[in-house]
Design a protein around this motif. Structure first.
Motif, PDB file in Angstrom:
ATOM      1  N   LYS A 393      -7.057  -7.068   6.242  1.00 49.55           N
ATOM      2  CA  LYS A 393      -7.455  -6.496   4.953  1.00 49.55           C
ATOM      3  C   LYS A 393      -8.072  -5.126   5.187  1.00 49.55           C
ATOM      4  O   LYS A 393      -8.808  -4.928   6.158  1.00 49.55           O
ATOM      5  CB  LYS A 393      -8.523  -7.361   4.263  1.00 49.55           C
ATOM      6  CG  LYS A 393      -8.243  -8.830   4.239  1.00 49.55           C
ATOM      7  CD  LYS A 393      -7.465  -9.231   3.028  1.00 49.55           C
ATOM      8  CE  LYS A 393      -7.367 -10.754   2.979  1.00 49.55           C
ATOM      9  NZ  LYS A 393      -6.219 -11.239   2.269  1.00 49.55           N
ATOM     10  N   LYS A 394      -7.785  -4.243   4.271  1.00 47.89           N
ATOM     11  CA  LYS A 394      -8.455  -2.950   4.307  1.00 47.89           C
ATOM     12  C   LYS A 394      -9.602  -3.019   3.300  1.00 47.89           C
ATOM     13  O   LYS A 394      -9.388  -3.364   2.130  1.00 47.89           O
ATOM     14  CB  LYS A 394      -7.454  -1.871   3.920  1.00 47.89           C
ATOM     15  CG  LYS A 394      -8.014  -0.484   3.965  1.00 47.89           C
ATOM     16  CD  LYS A 394      -6.917   0.538   3.690  1.00 47.89           C
ATOM     17  CE  LYS A 394      -7.533   1.781   3.111  1.00 47.89           C
ATOM     18  NZ  LYS A 394      -6.606   2.511   2.275  1.00 47.89           N
ATOM     19  N   VAL A 409     -10.739  -5.584  -1.399  1.00 44.34           N
ATOM     20  CA  VAL A 409      -9.864  -5.352  -0.249  1.00 44.34           C
ATOM     21  C   VAL A 409      -8.416  -5.219  -0.674  1.00 44.34           C
ATOM     22  O   VAL A 409      -8.014  -5.663  -1.752  1.00 44.34           O
ATOM     23  CB  VAL A 409      -9.972  -6.499   0.787  1.00 44.34           C
ATOM     24  CG1 VAL A 409     -11.387  -6.659   1.292  1.00 44.34           C
ATOM     25  CG2 VAL A 409      -9.457  -7.809   0.208  1.00 44.34           C
ATOM     26  N   LYS A 410      -7.661  -4.605   0.204  1.00 42.79           N
ATOM     27  CA  LYS A 410      -6.215  -4.541   0.026  1.00 42.79           C
ATOM     28  C   LYS A 410      -5.582  -5.286   1.197  1.00 42.79           C
ATOM     29  O   LYS A 410      -5.991  -5.104   2.338  1.00 42.79           O
ATOM     30  CB  LYS A 410      -5.766  -3.081   0.018  1.00 42.79           C
ATOM     31  CG  LYS A 410      -4.279  -2.939  -0.180  1.00 42.79           C
ATOM     32  CD  LYS A 410      -3.970  -1.714  -1.020  1.00 42.79           C
ATOM     33  CE  LYS A 410      -2.594  -1.836  -1.623  1.00 42.79           C
ATOM     34  NZ  LYS A 410      -2.523  -1.327  -2.974  1.00 42.79           N
ATOM     35  N   VAL A 412      -3.202  -5.915   3.998  1.00 39.43           N
ATOM     36  CA  VAL A 412      -2.305  -5.059   4.786  1.00 39.43           C
ATOM     37  C   VAL A 412      -1.583  -5.898   5.851  1.00 39.43           C
ATOM     38  O   VAL A 412      -0.946  -5.365   6.738  1.00 39.43           O
ATOM     39  CB  VAL A 412      -3.069  -3.889   5.456  1.00 39.43           C
ATOM     40  CG1 VAL A 412      -3.498  -2.870   4.434  1.00 39.43           C
ATOM     41  CG2 VAL A 412      -4.274  -4.374   6.255  1.00 39.43           C
TER      42      VAL A 412
END
Ligand code: ASP
Ligand code: MG
Length: 413
Positions: A393-394, A409-410, A412
């Motif tokens: 997660k980013k 979060v994004k 990834v």
């Protein structure tokens, strides 16, 4: 008097309806049974509303046919007098023949509320046929709300009186979750997943001895098994912890449900409809709060960042304008954070509401947004628990308070 609530997953097929009748027979002879729409019916009806509002007649008809097929298949595997269901479908078919009258949210409620009518009509007919004496109640006649369509606010005085009048002792009542009615007899809904709230309203008005929410999980878990392999059953929860978990998006209980129960000290059980004998979770007045961390995941989140067009700071005057816009668009804020010159907000990406909100905000601010995000909340966190959720997660934003951390979060991975 007990109040039982059965959600959509518990009555998604004929076996579910039979199981409900069995549970009611063994433990609910003096009870109000609140039921949601079957399976994914509410989503299907939402989609019909969209097609109807877009005047896409073919799509409306196709979708109604498939909704009918779904319900009639369930009925074909059960016995009972299901004539009320024919009438509800006939009503829907007539309704969509008319030109769209009224605002979207009002039309939405007139159509989407039918899911609960259908499910309770089927269930009441079947339960009666098994020999139980059950009465079908029209929740629209009992739950009085204001005209905030899709999020009706309850008029407790009228509702209290009507529920007390309608519900008798020592019998089984079957009624719809999620729906109510305005003073001038227009149907309203109480917000998605609002059937739990209906159960709490009945319990409050009737001074019920308890409420039981029957779910497809063993009780309240410290994380959704959809996201986590290892989950722990929380056997006892304080009302306060339950409110916090629901507020942050734990889907196991609707956030509005707890307060009315807490006010009257009515215990709330969350149990598995697959294992009705197992203890599940009980929420009540306890001294101690939770000790193990709980994880709440919300997907499909949008991060909206606002920057003033002029050289002003994000101060009180801007903030009140911003909140006004959110209220006007009917969008709830899941998390917010501000710096001197920007204000960031995370909300559910609701396609009916977010685009209109962005238009409103663009009148005063430079707006940037980032969608496809997840909001992870951890109650009673420590650094280890944070690290546990971050792989792949980013991290875009983090907010910590004493007991709670929230991470935007994004994915990834
Ligand atoms: N059927 C409604 C929904 O799916 C209400 C509920 O299930 O609680 O949102
Ligand atoms: Mg539902």
């Amino acid at each position: 008097m007990k109040v039982f609530k059965f959600g959509g997953a518990s009555v998604k097929d004929a076996a579910g309806v039979r199981n409900l009748a069995e549970i009611v027979r063994s433990q609910g002879q003096n009870a109000v049974i609140v039921v949601s729409a079957m399976g994914k019916t509410t989503n299907a009806l939402e989609s019909i509303v969209r097609a109807y509002a877009d005047r896409n007649t073919d799509s409306v008809h196709r979708q109604i046919e498939s909704l009918k097929a779904y319900h009639y298949t369930i009925m074909s595997e059960l016995t009972g007098d299901f004539s009320a269901v024919d009438q509800t479908f006939a009503h829907l078919e007539t309704y969509v023949e008319q030109p769209v009258g009224g605002l979207y949210d009002e039309v939405y409620d007139q159509i989407v509320s039918l899911g609960e009518l259908l499910s309770t009509q089927i269930i009441a007919a079947y339960v009666k046929q098994t020999g139980l004496s059950a009465q079908w109640l029209d929740a629209r006649q009992l739950i009085r709300t204001d005209t905030t369509f899709r999020e009706g606010r309850v008029n407790w005085e009228v509702t209290n009186r009507r529920i007390k009048e309608a519900v008798g002792k020592n019998r089984i009542h079957i009624t719809q979750g999620f729906i109510g009615q305005t003073d001038d007899n227009r149907t309203t809904t109480l917000g998605r997943e609002g059937s739990d709230y209906t159960a709490a309203i009945f319990a409050y008005c009737l001074q019920a001895e308890s409420v039981t929410i029957w779910k497809d999980v063993p009780g309240v878990l410290n994380a959704d098994p959809k996201w986590f392999d290892e989950t722990v059953l929380l056997e006892k929860l304080t009302y306060q912890d339950a409110i916090e978990l629901a507020y942050y998006g734990a889907t196991v209980i609707h956030p509005k449900t707890i307060k009315p129960l807490q006010n009257k000290g009515i215990p709330l059980y969350v149990k598995s409809f697959l294992k009705p004998g197992a203890p599940g979770t009980v929420i009540g007045n306890y001294e101690r709060h939770l000790t193990i961390p709980s994880f709440i995941f919300k997907v499909n989140q949008v991060l909206i960042s606002l920057h003033p067009n002029d050289f002003s700071f994000i101060a009180e005057d801007n903030l009140s304008r911003i909140f006004g816009r959110f209220a006007q668009a009917g969008v709830k804020i899941n998390l917010m954070q501000n710096t001197a010159i920007s204000f960031s907000v995370v909300v559910d990406n609701n396609p009916d509401r977010v685009p209109a909100l962005l238009d409103l905000l663009k009148q005063d601010f430079r707006v940037s947004y980032n969608d496809g995000l997840e909001l992870i909340t951890i109650r009673y966190y420590d650094q280890g628990t944070i690290e546990r959720v971050l792989p792949n997660k980013k991290l875009l934003l983090e907010q910590k308070s004493r007991y709670t951390v929230q991470l935007v979060v994004k994915d990834v991975g």
